[in-house]
Design a protein around this motif. Structure first.
Motif, PDB file in Angstrom:
ATOM      1  N   GLY A  49     -43.128 -44.579 -87.542  1.00 26.28           N
ATOM      2  CA  GLY A  49     -44.220 -45.240 -88.255  1.00 26.28           C
ATOM      3  C   GLY A  49     -45.560 -44.563 -88.074  1.00 26.28           C
ATOM      4  N   GLY A  50     -46.109 -43.992 -89.114  1.00 30.75           N
ATOM      5  CA  GLY A  50     -47.460 -43.450 -89.106  1.00 30.75           C
ATOM      6  C   GLY A  50     -47.558 -42.040 -88.577  1.00 30.75           C
ATOM      7  N   GLN A  51     -48.731 -41.458 -88.781  1.00 36.75           N
ATOM      8  CA  GLN A  51     -49.034 -40.135 -88.254  1.00 36.75           C
ATOM      9  C   GLN A  51     -49.882 -40.316 -87.007  1.00 36.75           C
ATOM     10  OE1 GLN A  51     -47.893 -37.121 -89.210  1.00 36.75           O
ATOM     11  NE2 GLN A  51     -46.566 -38.305 -90.532  1.00 36.75           N
ATOM     12  N   PRO A  52     -49.449 -39.788 -85.888  1.00 39.73           N
ATOM     13  CA  PRO A  52     -50.163 -40.057 -84.642  1.00 39.73           C
ATOM     14  C   PRO A  52     -51.402 -39.185 -84.472  1.00 39.73           C
ATOM     15  CG  PRO A  52     -48.335 -38.614 -84.205  1.00 39.73           C
ATOM     16  CD  PRO A  52     -48.252 -38.988 -85.665  1.00 39.73           C
ATOM     17  N   ASN A  53     -52.356 -39.710 -83.773  1.00 43.52           N
ATOM     18  CA  ASN A  53     -53.406 -38.929 -83.159  1.00 43.52           C
ATOM     19  C   ASN A  53     -53.402 -39.385 -81.716  1.00 43.52           C
ATOM     20  OD1 ASN A  53     -55.587 -37.617 -82.158  1.00 43.52           O
ATOM     21  ND2 ASN A  53     -57.068 -38.497 -83.578  1.00 43.52           N
ATOM     22  N   ILE A  54     -52.665 -38.684 -80.896  1.00 42.80           N
ATOM     23  CA  ILE A  54     -52.434 -39.134 -79.524  1.00 42.80           C
ATOM     24  C   ILE A  54     -53.338 -38.438 -78.520  1.00 42.80           C
ATOM     25  CG2 ILE A  54     -50.045 -39.724 -80.050  1.00 42.80           C
ATOM     26  CD1 ILE A  54     -49.269 -37.184 -78.424  1.00 42.80           C
ATOM     27  N   SER A  55     -54.365 -37.726 -78.983  1.00 46.28           N
ATOM     28  CA  SER A  55     -55.167 -36.893 -78.094  1.00 46.28           C
ATOM     29  C   SER A  55     -55.806 -37.652 -76.939  1.00 46.28           C
ATOM     30  CB  SER A  55     -56.247 -36.157 -78.885  1.00 46.28           C
ATOM     31  OG  SER A  55     -57.116 -37.076 -79.500  1.00 46.28           O
ATOM     32  N   ASP A  56     -56.100 -38.930 -77.108  1.00 45.40           N
ATOM     33  CA  ASP A  56     -56.710 -39.692 -76.013  1.00 45.40           C
ATOM     34  C   ASP A  56     -55.826 -40.859 -75.560  1.00 45.40           C
ATOM     35  OD1 ASP A  56     -56.963 -41.367 -78.188  1.00 45.40           O
ATOM     36  OD2 ASP A  56     -59.041 -41.912 -77.776  1.00 45.40           O
ATOM     37  N   ASP A  57     -54.570 -40.842 -75.942  1.00 41.84           N
ATOM     38  CA  ASP A  57     -53.669 -41.947 -75.613  1.00 41.84           C
ATOM     39  C   ASP A  57     -53.091 -41.821 -74.204  1.00 41.84           C
ATOM     40  OD1 ASP A  57     -54.113 -42.700 -78.207  1.00 41.84           O
ATOM     41  OD2 ASP A  57     -52.007 -42.779 -78.777  1.00 41.84           O
ATOM     42  N   VAL A  58     -52.696 -42.955 -73.672  1.00 39.05           N
ATOM     43  CA  VAL A  58     -51.872 -42.991 -72.470  1.00 39.05           C
ATOM     44  C   VAL A  58     -50.432 -42.851 -72.946  1.00 39.05           C
ATOM     45  CG1 VAL A  58     -51.113 -44.427 -70.543  1.00 39.05           C
ATOM     46  CG2 VAL A  58     -53.511 -44.496 -71.284  1.00 39.05           C
ATOM     47  N   VAL A  59     -49.659 -41.966 -72.340  1.00 38.41           N
ATOM     48  CA  VAL A  59     -48.290 -41.699 -72.778  1.00 38.41           C
ATOM     49  C   VAL A  59     -47.316 -42.106 -71.668  1.00 38.41           C
ATOM     50  CG1 VAL A  59     -46.650 -39.935 -73.531  1.00 38.41           C
ATOM     51  CG2 VAL A  59     -49.050 -39.773 -74.214  1.00 38.41           C
ATOM     52  N   VAL A  60     -46.356 -42.937 -72.029  1.00 45.09           N
ATOM     53  CA  VAL A  60     -45.288 -43.328 -71.105  1.00 45.09           C
ATOM     54  C   VAL A  60     -43.993 -42.719 -71.629  1.00 45.09           C
ATOM     55  CG1 VAL A  60     -44.017 -45.252 -70.092  1.00 45.09           C
ATOM     56  CG2 VAL A  60     -46.468 -45.475 -70.536  1.00 45.09           C
ATOM     57  N   VAL A  61     -43.298 -41.985 -70.773  1.00 45.79           N
ATOM     58  CA  VAL A  61     -42.081 -41.271 -71.159  1.00 45.79           C
ATOM     59  C   VAL A  61     -40.920 -41.757 -70.308  1.00 45.79           C
ATOM     60  CG1 VAL A  61     -40.976 -39.003 -71.279  1.00 45.79           C
ATOM     61  CG2 VAL A  61     -43.392 -39.225 -71.804  1.00 45.79           C
ATOM     62  N   THR A  62     -39.773 -41.944 -70.946  1.00 45.30           N
ATOM     63  CA  THR A  62     -38.559 -42.267 -70.190  1.00 45.30           C
ATOM     64  C   THR A  62     -37.492 -41.225 -70.501  1.00 45.30           C
ATOM     65  OG1 THR A  62     -37.745 -43.739 -71.916  1.00 45.30           O
ATOM     66  CG2 THR A  62     -39.014 -44.746 -70.143  1.00 45.30           C
ATOM     67  N   PRO A  63     -36.750 -40.816 -69.480  1.00 48.35           N
ATOM     68  CA  PRO A  63     -35.686 -39.839 -69.688  1.00 48.35           C
ATOM     69  C   PRO A  63     -34.438 -40.510 -70.264  1.00 48.35           C
ATOM     70  CG  PRO A  63     -35.788 -40.417 -67.386  1.00 48.35           C
ATOM     71  CD  PRO A  63     -36.917 -41.151 -68.066  1.00 48.35           C
TER      72      PRO A  63
END
Length: 117
Positions: A49-63
């Motif tokens: 959904g949508g085009q991201p602009n994640i430059s200032d986002d907090v990112v949570v990653v799961t393996p």
């Protein structure tokens, strides 16, 4: 809408985060190098959904399922709306490799981003 108006289990990732999706680490991971502590890969954000602009986002990653417990994964924004994933072997036994854990060969990491003010 108050908290009591939301049914338990009804919220999905996109209801609370800015973007959610997956990043594939096409080169995979192996800690057989002379310095086996951390490895970093970057991949394009493939959001749902949508085009991201994640430059200032907090990112949570799961393996993915089957990921070794001895490898800690973190994520952060990278240039060009990529996500940078650091996978660090924290010890405990022999370093993992695709030869002894196939999930390391071409893993897909799920992520959710939260917009920071």
């Amino acid at each position: 809408v108050g908290g009591a108006s939301v049914a338990n289990g009804s919220l999905q990732t996109l209801d609370i985060g800015s973007f959610a999706g997956a990043v594939r680490a096409v080169q995979g991971f192996s800690w057989d190098s002379p310095n086996p502590t951390c490895q970093v890969v970057e991949g394009p954000a493939m959001p749902t959904g949508g085009q991201p602009n994640i430059s200032d986002d907090v990112v949570v990653v799961t393996p993915p399922a089957g990921w070794p417990d001895t490898v800690v994964v973190t994520g952060k924004p990278a240039p060009n709306n990529d996500i940078r994933i650091a996978a660090c072997w924290v010890g405990g036994g022999a370093p993992p490799s695709p030869a002894n854990n196939a999930v390391l060969a071409n893993p897909v990491f799920n992520y959710v981003t939260f917009d920071s003010p």
